[in-house]
Design a protein around this motif. Structure first.
Motif, PDB file in Angstrom:
ATOM      1  N   LEU A 135       5.317   3.915  -7.811  1.00  0.00           N
ATOM      2  CA  LEU A 135       4.409   5.054  -7.485  1.00  0.00           C
ATOM      3  C   LEU A 135       4.976   5.811  -6.269  1.00  0.00           C
ATOM      4  CD1 LEU A 135       2.113   6.785  -8.141  1.00  0.00           C
ATOM      5  CD2 LEU A 135       0.803   5.241  -7.015  1.00  0.00           C
ATOM      6  N   ALA A 136       5.361   5.040  -5.145  1.00  0.00           N
ATOM      7  CA  ALA A 136       5.521   5.820  -3.919  1.00  0.00           C
ATOM      8  C   ALA A 136       6.963   6.679  -4.181  1.00  0.00           C
ATOM      9  CB  ALA A 136       5.905   4.697  -2.870  1.00  0.00           C
ATOM     10  N   GLN A 170       3.154  13.973   2.869  1.00  0.00           N
ATOM     11  CA  GLN A 170       4.172  12.975   2.799  1.00  0.00           C
ATOM     12  C   GLN A 170       3.760  11.473   2.603  1.00  0.00           C
ATOM     13  OE1 GLN A 170       6.326  13.501   6.505  1.00  0.00           O
ATOM     14  NE2 GLN A 170       7.253  15.508   5.765  1.00  0.00           N
ATOM     15  N   THR A 171       4.852  10.967   1.560  1.00  0.00           N
ATOM     16  CA  THR A 171       4.412   9.655   1.224  1.00  0.00           C
ATOM     17  C   THR A 171       5.405   8.427   1.440  1.00  0.00           C
ATOM     18  OG1 THR A 171       3.172  10.890  -0.745  1.00  0.00           O
ATOM     19  CG2 THR A 171       3.648   8.503  -1.284  1.00  0.00           C
ATOM     20  N   ALA A 172       4.946   7.361   1.704  1.00  0.00           N
ATOM     21  CA  ALA A 172       5.684   6.058   2.220  1.00  0.00           C
ATOM     22  C   ALA A 172       4.985   4.968   1.468  1.00  0.00           C
ATOM     23  CB  ALA A 172       5.771   5.850   3.584  1.00  0.00           C
ATOM     24  N   LEU A 173       5.987   3.927   1.300  1.00  0.00           N
ATOM     25  CA  LEU A 173       5.427   2.570   0.940  1.00  0.00           C
ATOM     26  C   LEU A 173       5.350   1.806   2.176  1.00  0.00           C
ATOM     27  CD1 LEU A 173       4.768   0.714  -1.589  1.00  0.00           C
ATOM     28  CD2 LEU A 173       7.274  -0.021  -1.407  1.00  0.00           C
ATOM     29  N   TYR A 174       4.284   0.960   2.331  1.00  0.00           N
ATOM     30  CA  TYR A 174       4.496   0.107   3.349  1.00  0.00           C
ATOM     31  C   TYR A 174       4.735  -1.308   3.074  1.00  0.00           C
ATOM     32  CZ  TYR A 174       2.231  -2.625   7.598  1.00  0.00           C
ATOM     33  OH  TYR A 174       2.252  -3.422   8.521  1.00  0.00           O
ATOM     34  N   PRO A 203      -0.328  13.984 -13.041  1.00  0.00           N
ATOM     35  CA  PRO A 203       0.142  13.066 -13.990  1.00  0.00           C
ATOM     36  C   PRO A 203       1.280  12.257 -13.440  1.00  0.00           C
ATOM     37  CG  PRO A 203       0.923  15.252 -14.236  1.00  0.00           C
ATOM     38  CD  PRO A 203       0.007  15.247 -12.972  1.00  0.00           C
ATOM     39  N   ILE A 204       1.281  10.805 -13.758  1.00  0.00           N
ATOM     40  CA  ILE A 204       2.328  10.073 -13.524  1.00  0.00           C
ATOM     41  C   ILE A 204       2.834   9.480 -14.560  1.00  0.00           C
ATOM     42  CG2 ILE A 204       2.743   7.802 -12.334  1.00  0.00           C
ATOM     43  CD1 ILE A 204       1.322   9.931 -10.394  1.00  0.00           C
ATOM     44  N   ASP A 264       0.834  -1.310   0.000  1.00  0.00           N
ATOM     45  CA  ASP A 264       0.117  -0.005  -0.033  1.00  0.00           C
ATOM     46  C   ASP A 264       0.879   1.095   0.170  1.00  0.00           C
ATOM     47  OD1 ASP A 264      -2.418  -1.488  -0.098  1.00  0.00           O
ATOM     48  OD2 ASP A 264      -2.727  -1.173   2.156  1.00  0.00           O
ATOM     49  N   VAL A 265       0.446   2.248  -0.758  1.00  0.00           N
ATOM     50  CA  VAL A 265       1.097   3.544  -0.716  1.00  0.00           C
ATOM     51  C   VAL A 265       0.437   4.371   0.324  1.00  0.00           C
ATOM     52  CG1 VAL A 265       1.712   5.612  -2.073  1.00  0.00           C
ATOM     53  CG2 VAL A 265       1.694   3.257  -3.034  1.00  0.00           C
TER      54      VAL A 265
END
Length: 453
Positions: free
Chosen positions: A144-145, A113-117, A178-179, A101-102
């Motif tokens: 993505l993260a 603030q973004t992290a990867l679990y 946009p990604i 999950d992100v």
């Protein structure tokens, strides 16, 4: 200098925003460079806004990740961790997070603030202040993260912010970011580096925990139960000798600690170290950019941490006070606010330390620097600092108190072994950080290459 942007009515209709901040030139420039790439909505199955729940924490159970635990490309769950009973967590299906999950903080000073679990064998939930992004088959969640932590992803998260006193971001603005997606080979390589970086960070934490556990065992702290009686007595002579009249200073646990230290081989910090206090330049000398002015909030047991609230000084001010620049091998110790944080500098930084930080010079070469820092950060020294500073509204650890702090001395072999664990821990953490920085730089370079074609 005045800054403005020209936008079309179609832009306002598309974004449903009429505030000028949303159309800052920097945001529009980044969107222009990312023109042609699909929005985030194409790569996720859903954005979950977890529900609120009554926060009655327990000593064990299911871990709760709060917004303060979510940091750029990392999850700080070891410090200040809390839990809720499993029976409560089982009823919070929207708050449960799974491996891959992100997580994005949605509100407060640290929003976006973004992290990867990445945890395959443990359970956790998040509070309502964090969004959960569920990716689909069109993208790797690790990639993505990472992208959302590049200058492009971070700025476009900032663009979606609304509210002044309490910044917040809504799912509808996250979905229109946009990604950029490149070849599957590139995406997989970057994702692999991200996962490896997370594993190295976990390895770093494990090595540090091994060191603290072994230290406690060697010092006999693992066998002590510090008592907390409802009342305790201090003799008048103790009050006179210590020159302290506040009740907290005489807590029974501090007497237990003092008695325990008396049975160890220990010395005062002043007998093995010399001290230099940092310098307070004053707010009038702050600048928008330049060398960093390192404050107590910038220092952790794992190194320097910098962010939006940082303060800077001019090159001229830096050159005048360059004697207060921290160099590799220096031992820094915080004395104001968050007291007792000790760190052996292992990275170059251009800046000077504030007066809330002491620079220690270790004069006894038989004691490894990393061992000294480990001991100061451990319970046996943190309790001494708590005792010295108890009863104060604003915490200040006086230099004369710091000098009197008792430092336990173990055998040379044990101290070297403990220092070695810390050195390996720091090396793993450094490699983790480098991998993430390289991956972010690679994504940003690819974006620039495509944009200039």
């Amino acid at each position: 200098m005045a800054v403005w942007s020209e936008i079309n009515l179609t832009d306002i209709n598309q974004y449903s925003r009429i505030d000028g901040d949303f159309y800052q030139p920097e945001y529009l420039e980044y969107r222009k460079k990312l023109n042609g790439h699909k929005n985030l909505s194409h790569f996720i199955s859903e954005i979950i806004h977890p529900g609120e729940f009554k926060r009655i924490y327990s000593e064990s159970g299911v871990a709760v990740l709060r917004a303060q635990n979510i940091r750029p490309m990392r999850i700080d769950a070891d410090s200040n961790s809390v839990f809720i009973p499993r029976r409560v967590a089982d009823n919070l299906s929207r708050n449960k997070i799974k491996n891959g999950d992100v997580l994005i903080t949605r509100t407060g000073a640290n929003f976006g603030q973004t992290a990867l679990y990445i945890e395959e064998n443990s359970e956790a939930i998040v509070t309502s202040h964090t969004f959960i992004l569920k990716t689909n088959e069109n993208i790797n969640s690790a990639y993505l993260a990472l992208y959302l932590n590049t200058k492009y992803g971070r700025k476009l998260l900032d663009q979606g912010m609304y509210g002044s006193s309490q910044p917040e971001i809504a799912p509808k603005f996250i979905k229109i970011i946009p990604i950029p997606v490149f070849s599957k080979e590139i995406e997989n390589k970057i994702s692999e580096d991200v996962v490896l970086a997370y594993k190295l960070r976990k390895q770093s934490q494990s090595l540090y925990q091994q060191a603290t556990t072994l230290l406690d065992k060697e010092l006999g702290l693992d066998k002590i139960i510090f008592e907390k009686p409802k009342s305790y007595i201090a003799n008048f002579s103790e009050v006179v000798n210590s020159n302290r009249a506040d009740a907290d200073f005489y807590q029974f646990k501090f007497k237990q600690l003092e008695e325990h230290i008396s049975n160890l081989q220990a010395t005062t910090l002043a007998s093995i170290c010399s001290f230099q206090k940092g310098y307070e330049v004053g707010t009038k000398l702050y600048t928008e950019e330049g060398p960093i002015f390192i404050r107590v909030s910038n220092l952790t047991i794992n190194g320097f941490t910098f962010g939006k609230a940082d303060k800077y000084i001019s090159n001229n001010t830096y050159n005048i006070f360059k004697a207060h620049k921290p160099n590799i091998g220096d031992i820094l110790l915080t004395k104001d606010g968050t007291i007792g944080t000790c760190y052996v500098v292992d990275e170059e930084v251009e800046g000077i330390v504030s007066s809330g930080i002491m620079n220690l010079t270790l004069n006894d070469t038989s004691i490894p620097k990393e061992y000294l820092a480990l001991v100061i950060n451990s319970q046996i020294c943190q309790m001494q600092a708590d005792r010295d500073c108890s009863g104060a509204l604003i915490t200040h650890w006086k230099p004369e108190q710091i000098r009197k702090m008792k430092i336990p001395i173990l055998s040379s072999e044990t101290m070297e072994h403990l220092a070695g664990l810390i050195t390996r821990s720091k090396a793993a953490r450094k490699e983790s950080k480098q991998l993430l920085e390289q991956a972010k730089n690679r994504v940003e370079e690819l974006i620039e290459e495509v944009a200039t074609k």
